[in-house]
Enzyme design. Sequence first.
Site, PDB file in Angstrom:
ATOM      1  N   VAL A  87       0.848  -1.193   0.000  1.00  0.00           N
ATOM      2  CA  VAL A  87       0.000   0.000   0.000  1.00  0.00           C
ATOM      3  C   VAL A  87       0.886   1.247   0.000  1.00  0.00           C
ATOM      4  CG1 VAL A  87      -1.797   1.280   1.231  1.00  0.00           C
ATOM      5  CG2 VAL A  87      -1.826  -1.220   1.253  1.00  0.00           C
ATOM      6  N   CYS A  88       0.573   2.159  -0.913  1.00  0.00           N
ATOM      7  CA  CYS A  88       1.233   3.472  -0.929  1.00  0.00           C
ATOM      8  C   CYS A  88       0.168   4.524  -1.214  1.00  0.00           C
ATOM      9  CB  CYS A  88       2.375   3.514  -1.935  1.00  0.00           C
ATOM     10  SG  CYS A  88       1.895   3.505  -3.655  1.00  0.00           S
ATOM     11  N   SER A  89       0.589   5.724  -1.451  1.00  0.00           N
ATOM     12  CA  SER A  89      -0.375   6.806  -1.645  1.00  0.00           C
ATOM     13  C   SER A  89      -1.366   6.508  -2.757  1.00  0.00           C
ATOM     14  CB  SER A  89       0.348   8.122  -1.944  1.00  0.00           C
ATOM     15  OG  SER A  89       1.119   8.503  -0.841  1.00  0.00           O
TER      16      SER A  89
END
Length: 100
Positions: free
Chosen positions: A9-11
């Site tokens: 998960v990232c931005s």
Amino acid sequence: MKEYKILLVCSGGMSTSVLMNKMEKYANENDISLKVDACGTGNYQDEAKDYDIILLGPQIAYRKAQIAGTVNIPVVPIVPQDYAFGNVENILKGVDKVLG
């Protein structure tokens, strides 16, 4: 054979896609069963039920407590240096420590 189900998960899910590709290549070369996907912070909750662990991109590591409070699996930030260099071996060692 080791087996991993990892949600990155990232931005927005874009930078972790690069890491996801490196992880898939590493798994193929090292006889590891790997299910890995990447997504942004907007839809990780819908995806989390299908995984054993969430790994956070360093840019959102500050949201660990918030994200962990919304899922029932471990949430772990990726070490920035391992993330930057795509050091999959170290990343998976960290997953092993968390999952036992």
